[in-house]
Design an enzyme around this catalytic site. Structure first.
Site, PDB file in Angstrom:
ATOM      1  N   GLU A 297       5.696  -3.640   0.762  1.00  0.00           N
ATOM      2  CA  GLU A 297       5.669  -3.534  -0.913  1.00  0.00           C
ATOM      3  C   GLU A 297       4.911  -1.725  -1.091  1.00  0.00           C
ATOM      4  O   GLU A 297       3.676  -1.229  -1.121  1.00  0.00           O
ATOM      5  CB  GLU A 297       4.798  -4.293  -1.845  1.00  0.00           C
ATOM      6  CG  GLU A 297       6.221  -5.363  -1.686  1.00  0.00           C
ATOM      7  CD  GLU A 297       7.389  -5.674  -2.618  1.00  0.00           C
ATOM      8  OE1 GLU A 297       7.250  -4.459  -3.283  1.00  0.00           O
ATOM      9  OE2 GLU A 297       7.818  -6.630  -2.481  1.00  0.00           O
TER      10      GLU A 297
ATOM     11  N   GLY B 112       0.417  -1.426  -0.037  1.00  0.00           N
ATOM     12  CA  GLY B 112       0.033   0.215   0.137  1.00  0.00           C
ATOM     13  C   GLY B 112       0.684   1.150   0.197  1.00  0.00           C
ATOM     14  O   GLY B 112       1.727   0.664  -0.353  1.00  0.00           O
ATOM     15  N   SER B 113       0.346   2.581   0.778  1.00  0.00           N
ATOM     16  CA  SER B 113       1.026   3.985   0.464  1.00  0.00           C
ATOM     17  C   SER B 113       2.210   3.595   1.483  1.00  0.00           C
ATOM     18  O   SER B 113       1.972   2.608   2.330  1.00  0.00           O
ATOM     19  CB  SER B 113       0.038   4.998   0.550  1.00  0.00           C
ATOM     20  OG  SER B 113      -0.653   4.753   1.893  1.00  0.00           O
TER      21      SER B 113
ATOM     22  N   GLY C 100       3.096   2.621   5.314  1.00  0.00           N
ATOM     23  CA  GLY C 100       3.761   1.569   5.726  1.00  0.00           C
ATOM     24  C   GLY C 100       4.589   1.872   6.623  1.00  0.00           C
ATOM     25  O   GLY C 100       5.484   0.874   7.635  1.00  0.00           O
TER      26      GLY C 100
ATOM     27  N   CYS D  25       1.778   0.895  -8.818  1.00  0.00           N
ATOM     28  CA  CYS D  25       2.791   1.322  -7.693  1.00  0.00           C
ATOM     29  C   CYS D  25       3.486   1.171  -8.876  1.00  0.00           C
ATOM     30  O   CYS D  25       4.960   2.288  -8.257  1.00  0.00           O
ATOM     31  CB  CYS D  25       3.200   0.113  -7.259  1.00  0.00           C
ATOM     32  SG  CYS D  25       3.662  -1.747  -7.795  1.00  0.00           S
TER      33      CYS D  25
END
Ligand code: NAD
Length: 510
Positions: free
Chosen positions: A262, A240-241, A245, A296
């Protein structure tokens, strides 16, 4: 329900979003509607889980782990092969559901299911070939080697934009590694997760391992944050963002858990004056406009050599004009909608800010006046020092920057805080190898004459810096889902020799 194929995937008008050990729980949390971003209309609804049901999910995963870890890896692989066959059988329906729920075009929706199939194939092969190391012992008649053991129930938190592929990267590898798992999908794509869980239940319960894959749909505060602080999940794999994270990393580290992160990307393509422009333009178009700029690995920045910049802009603008925007289920469409109204507003605010910071919109930049969350893909001529260049706006905004040399281009490529994907277009071997050298790209992915997005599953996928440092999918990514044990065996009948030549407690002979 309007879409009859959903029945085939087990999707009802109202669905439970919480499944523990193959049993769908009532779900006492709030109702969550899954919205079709192409129309803004509800597809179906989901009853979310809360803290009590979360406990049931964790217990199921813990119980399943005790059995699953003892099943030989190749046998686990055989069960993953059955999952693979189900994904192949329902590829069309699952791919259509992905397109319906997150708005990516049907070719990409089905592509995601193919990615899950490929991951399963990879995992099955891995289940018969996990490598290990035998190391030379310095002591006579001793053997030293490494054993990799299953880690435990794994927490998987996924982003909306790859609602099944990201789960597959994690879950299928974790499964052959001997781990059970708890999946918290994005609240923007709950139906895809429920359909996937139905498949898992069908296959796993046949073999008595229903609790290997569990599902917990619920708000981040109720489910996601609980997972982060839960010691019973030794690994949290979160996609995610960067903001999400950062929170995850801190919470999980506090309990000495492991994270596989990630996170966001801010990916650039460098186009040198010796590049083949046709190839570069095709790759830029796919990288910047594909998935409506919501990957991403989306190409966000073009760093063009000043000699070809103007030609690149005029040819790219021509290509952008031909992008058909519309219903993602129509095979003629190249770009679908953004995920929701908020994403459209974020893009419009970003464009306002870009203009304030000296960026010039060369193409696009509009919100379309029709139902759903549609925008036009946008090209911006950007000054090098524009602060917005630092940000990942999850929308189809492409910045064009000018460079005079490869050194300068590499510096610009590396100047942002994210480090996921990067690409160079050149026909010059010196340029190519410089870009791939230690003083080249600082990203987890560096491509030459290939764009930034569309990675193959065989390589390790992930990025550096604020992208989180995690690696998923191929290569040796499986190691994240296992624990390493170093073993030394004394096969002599003599007392074990001590390493480093230490003599300890042995009576000296007089
Ligand atoms: P997001 O960060 O809003 O949400 C991702 C997931 O995290 C969701 O399941 C969400 O519910 C959960 N979450 C959010 N806050 C949380 C919290 N405090 N505690 C626990 N869970 C929490 O991201 P998104 O909008 O769904 O996805 C887009 C982002 O994901 C982009 O930044 C994109 O670059 C990134 N992404 C990265 C990769 C990669 O492999 N690097 C792949 C896909 C997407």
């Amino acid at each position: 329900m309007e879409h009859s194929f959903l029945k085939k995937l087990g999707i009802e008008k109202e669905n439970s979003g919480i499944c523990a050990g193959g049993v769908w729980l009532k779900g006492s949390g709030e109702i969550l509607d899954s919205i079709n971003p192409a129309t803004g209309q509800k597809i179906a609804s989901v009853r979310q889980g809360n803290a009590n049901e979360y406990e049931e999910v964790i217990t199921a995963a813990q119980e399943a782990f005790k059995l699953w870890r003892n099943l030989p890896a190749p046998k686990r692989g055989e069960i993953v092969r059955e999952l693979r066959n189900e994904f192949a059988q329902y590829k069309k329906e699952l791919g259509t559901l992905v397109s319906l729920e997150v708005g990516k075009i049907i070719a990409e929706g089905e592509g995601e299911i193919q990615e899950a199939i490929d991951m399963a194939d990879y995992a099955v092969g891995l289940s018969r070939s996990f490598p290990g190391k035998v190391l030379p012992s310095e002591r006579p008649e001793h053997h030293m080697y490494e054993i990799w053991h299953p880690l435990g129930p794994v927490g998987i938190i996924t982003a909306f934009n790859f609602p099944i592929a990201v789960w597959a990267w994690n879950a299928l590898i974790a499964a052959v590694c001997g781990d059970s798992m708890v999946w918290k999908p994005s609240s923007e794509a709950p139906l895809t997760a429920i359909a996937t869980q139905h498949i898992c239940n069908r296959v796993l319960s046949k073999h008595g391992f229903a609790g290997v894959c569990n599902l917990a749909i619920g708000p981040s505060e109720d489910i996601g944050e609980k997972m982060a602080s839960d010691r019973r999940l030794p690994l949290i794999s979160a996609t995610g963002s960067c903001n999400m994270g950062k929170k995850m990393a801190q919470t999980v580290a506090e309990r000495f858990g492991k994270t596989l992160l990630e996170l966001g990307g801010n990916n650039a393509i460098i186009v040198m004056d010796d590049a083949t422009l046709d190839t570069a333009i095709q790759s830029i178009l796919f990288g910047a406009v594909g998935t409506a700029g919501q990957r991403c690995t989306t190409t966000r920045r073009i760093i063009a050599h000043k000699k070809i910049k103007d030609e690149l802009i005029s040819r790219l603008t021509l290509a952008y004009k031909q992008v058909s925007i519309g219903d993602p289920l129509d095979t003629n469409t190249l770009m679908g909608p953004l995920i929701n109204e908020k994403a459209v507003n974020t893009m419009m605010h970003a464009l306002e800010q870009i203009k304030k910071e000296g960026g010039k919109i060369l193409f696009g930049g509009e919100k379309l006046d029709r139902e759903g969350f549609f925008v036009t893909p946008t090209i911006v001529l950007a000054p090098k020092d524009m602060p917005m260049l630092e940000k990942e706006t999850f929308a189809p905004i492409l910045y064009i920057l000018e460079c005079e040399s490869l050194d300068e281009a590499i510096e610009m490529n590396n100047s942002v805080s994210q480090g996921l994907s990067s690409a160079l277009f050149t026909n010059n071997v010196q340029n190519e190898h410089k870009f791939l050298s230690p003083e080249g790209s600082d990203c987890g992915i560096a491509n030459v004459n290939i764009g930034t997005s569309g990675a193959e599953i065989g390589g390790a996928f992930g990025g550096e810096k604020e992208t989180g440092g995690g690696r998923e999918a191929g290569s040796d990514s499986w190691k994240a889902y296992m624990r390493r044990q170093t073993v030394t065996v004394n096969y002599s009948k003599k007392p074990p020799a001590l390493s480093q030549g230490i003599q300890f407690g042995t009576p000296k002979k007089k």
